[in-house]
Design a protein around this motif. Structure first.
Motif, PDB file in Angstrom:
ATOM      1  N   ASN A  10       0.814  -1.218   0.000  1.00 51.01           N
ATOM      2  CA  ASN A  10       0.000   0.000   0.000  1.00 51.01           C
ATOM      3  C   ASN A  10       0.844   1.262   0.000  1.00 51.01           C
ATOM      4  OD1 ASN A  10       0.635  -0.839   2.811  1.00 51.01           O
ATOM      5  ND2 ASN A  10      -0.315   1.142   3.302  1.00 51.01           N
ATOM      6  N   PHE A  11       2.155   1.137   0.200  1.00 50.26           N
ATOM      7  CA  PHE A  11       3.019   2.312   0.244  1.00 50.26           C
ATOM      8  C   PHE A  11       3.068   2.960  -1.146  1.00 50.26           C
ATOM      9  CE2 PHE A  11       5.986   1.605   4.158  1.00 50.26           C
ATOM     10  CZ  PHE A  11       4.872   1.427   4.954  1.00 50.26           C
ATOM     11  N   PRO A  12       3.253   4.284  -1.202  1.00 49.85           N
ATOM     12  CA  PRO A  12       3.164   4.989  -2.491  1.00 49.85           C
ATOM     13  C   PRO A  12       4.159   4.511  -3.535  1.00 49.85           C
ATOM     14  CG  PRO A  12       3.959   6.446  -0.730  1.00 49.85           C
ATOM     15  CD  PRO A  12       3.442   5.219  -0.083  1.00 49.85           C
ATOM     16  N   GLU A  13       5.306   3.979  -3.098  1.00 47.98           N
ATOM     17  CA  GLU A  13       6.296   3.490  -4.064  1.00 47.98           C
ATOM     18  C   GLU A  13       5.791   2.292  -4.858  1.00 47.98           C
ATOM     19  OE1 GLU A  13       8.784   4.557  -0.301  1.00 47.98           O
ATOM     20  OE2 GLU A  13       6.730   3.946  -0.784  1.00 47.98           O
ATOM     21  N   LEU A  14       4.773   1.581  -4.330  1.00 52.53           N
ATOM     22  CA  LEU A  14       4.332   0.327  -4.941  1.00 52.53           C
ATOM     23  C   LEU A  14       2.876   0.321  -5.384  1.00 52.53           C
ATOM     24  CD1 LEU A  14       6.076  -2.243  -2.545  1.00 52.53           C
ATOM     25  CD2 LEU A  14       6.887  -1.385  -4.740  1.00 52.53           C
ATOM     26  N   VAL A  15       2.014   1.016  -4.668  1.00 56.96           N
ATOM     27  CA  VAL A  15       0.577   0.825  -4.872  1.00 56.96           C
ATOM     28  C   VAL A  15       0.145   1.178  -6.298  1.00 56.96           C
ATOM     29  CG1 VAL A  15      -0.122   3.125  -4.039  1.00 56.96           C
ATOM     30  CG2 VAL A  15      -1.690   1.160  -3.824  1.00 56.96           C
ATOM     31  N   HIS A  16       0.807   2.153  -6.920  1.00 57.73           N
ATOM     32  CA  HIS A  16       0.401   2.549  -8.268  1.00 57.73           C
ATOM     33  C   HIS A  16       0.971   1.621  -9.336  1.00 57.73           C
ATOM     34  CE1 HIS A  16      -1.417   6.035  -6.521  1.00 57.73           C
ATOM     35  NE2 HIS A  16      -0.267   6.452  -6.023  1.00 57.73           N
ATOM     36  N   GLN A  17       1.827   0.697  -8.938  1.00 52.52           N
ATOM     37  CA  GLN A  17       2.400  -0.267  -9.885  1.00 52.52           C
ATOM     38  C   GLN A  17       1.885  -1.683  -9.627  1.00 52.52           C
ATOM     39  OE1 GLN A  17       6.779   0.062 -10.123  1.00 52.52           O
ATOM     40  NE2 GLN A  17       6.586   1.880  -8.855  1.00 52.52           N
ATOM     41  N   LEU A  18       0.793  -1.792  -8.919  1.00 51.36           N
ATOM     42  CA  LEU A  18       0.347  -3.105  -8.471  1.00 51.36           C
ATOM     43  C   LEU A  18       0.103  -4.098  -9.621  1.00 51.36           C
ATOM     44  CD1 LEU A  18      -0.008  -4.497  -5.809  1.00 51.36           C
ATOM     45  CD2 LEU A  18      -2.412  -3.831  -5.807  1.00 51.36           C
ATOM     46  N   PRO A  19      -0.527  -3.706 -10.726  1.00 48.40           N
ATOM     47  CA  PRO A  19      -0.693  -4.688 -11.809  1.00 48.40           C
ATOM     48  C   PRO A  19       0.639  -5.232 -12.322  1.00 48.40           C
ATOM     49  CG  PRO A  19      -2.149  -2.805 -12.140  1.00 48.40           C
ATOM     50  CD  PRO A  19      -1.225  -2.432 -11.019  1.00 48.40           C
ATOM     51  N   GLN A  20       1.616  -4.344 -12.489  1.00 53.64           N
ATOM     52  CA  GLN A  20       2.933  -4.790 -12.959  1.00 53.64           C
ATOM     53  C   GLN A  20       3.622  -5.665 -11.920  1.00 53.64           C
ATOM     54  OE1 GLN A  20       1.593  -1.680 -12.993  1.00 53.64           O
ATOM     55  NE2 GLN A  20       2.793  -0.318 -14.330  1.00 53.64           N
ATOM     56  N   ILE A  21       3.473  -5.307 -10.639  1.00 50.99           N
ATOM     57  CA  ILE A  21       4.085  -6.097  -9.569  1.00 50.99           C
ATOM     58  C   ILE A  21       3.468  -7.481  -9.515  1.00 50.99           C
ATOM     59  CG2 ILE A  21       4.275  -6.304  -7.049  1.00 50.99           C
ATOM     60  CD1 ILE A  21       4.638  -3.216  -7.023  1.00 50.99           C
ATOM     61  N   ARG A  22       2.166  -7.572  -9.629  1.00 49.86           N
ATOM     62  CA  ARG A  22       1.518  -8.878  -9.598  1.00 49.86           C
ATOM     63  C   ARG A  22       1.938  -9.731 -10.795  1.00 49.86           C
ATOM     64  NH1 ARG A  22      -2.397 -10.287  -6.403  1.00 49.86           N
ATOM     65  NH2 ARG A  22      -3.526 -11.435  -8.031  1.00 49.86           N
TER      66      ARG A  22
END
Length: 269
Positions: A10-22
């Motif tokens: 949920n941290f800002p460094e990750l939350v906006h990249q969640l589709p790519q991270i998954r």
């Protein structure tokens, strides 16, 4: 195959990249992750990840180094812990690191609020029979002492849990294990300067060991210095495998079993 037992998606460094991270997680065979709460204010976002995605789970708690945020009561923690897919209390513990620089020159005695917060989390964990996710930094002796004072001795009624992102000595690891806790290693174990920590990992039994990223922090080699994410947890497993002289697949199986036993056993989530 792999489980990231501690991340902050949920941290800002990750939350906006969640589709790519998954997508990257799937490619790296990282099939599950535990999303860790650090303030009551962020709990809805952390819990939302766990209820949106069937391979994420959540915790509830307030990080020991957090000030000027909502201070939870035992009942506050229990109310959140009763929700679906909330499987642990934390992260909680003690953080005495950098007393002069980071805490305005306050003494350890001035951090009684941390110790009281820790006790609140322990009492909630025992009340709901869910494990603790423990953060301890430059405070291991007080962390262990408070756990013992609150009845966390590995016996009946103990909540148990995990010492996450472990960076302490073998003696502290032995004490944690003796109290029934698991020990989790992060990307730090891959750093060139971390031979002492690799020696501790060699000592921890495979049936009490977890792996994590603590992302977005502490990316393992070869990504050190970059933003971390759960798809990098196999590099932690590879280092454990090298230390133990085991195939990485065996480390993946063991740490996945340990994750299930600690966090999902008895869970209806």
């Amino acid at each position: 195959m792999f489980v990231d037992s501690h991340c902050h998606l949920n941290f800002p460094e990750l939350v906006h990249q969640l589709p790519q991270i998954r997508q990257a997680m799937a490619a790296a065979q990282v099939d599950r992750a535990l999303c860790i709460c650090t303030t009551m204010e962020e709990f809805p976002a952390v819990h939302g990840l766990a209820t949106t995605y069937d391979n994420f789970w959540a915790t509830v708690g307030v990080h020991p180094d957090t000030e000027d945020m909502t201070e939870p009561s035992v009942q506050d923690l229990l109310a959140c812990a009763a929700l679906a897919r909330v499987v642990a209390i934390g992260e909680t513990g003690l953080d005495y690191y950098g007393m002069q620089e980071r805490k305005g020159g306050r003494s350890i005695a001035d951090l009684e609020w941390q110790r009281e917060r820790f006790r609140t989390h322990i009492r909630a964990a025992r009340a709901c029979a869910k494990p603790l996710v423990i953060h301890t930094r430059s405070a291991s002796q007080d962390t262990l002492a408070i756990l013992r004072e609150e009845g966390e001795d590995g016996g009946a009624g103990s909540a148990g849990g995990v010492f996450h992102c472990f960076t302490e000595s073998a003696e502290v690891a032995r004490a944690a294990l003796d109290m029934g806790f698991y020990v989790s290693f992060s990307g730090i174990i891959t750093f060139k300067s971390a031979q002492d920590l690799r020696d501790v990992a060699a000592f921890v039994p495979m049936d009490r060991l977890l792996i994590e990223t603590d992302s977005p922090y502490l990316a393992p080699v070869p990504y050190r210095g970059k933003t971390n994410n759960p798809s990098y947890v196999p590099f932690v497993a590879q280092q454990i495998a090298a230390v133990k002289g085991l195939p990485v697949e065996e480390v993946a199986r063991a740490t996945s079993r340990n994750f299930e036993h600690l966090f999902l056993q008895g869970s209806t989530a």
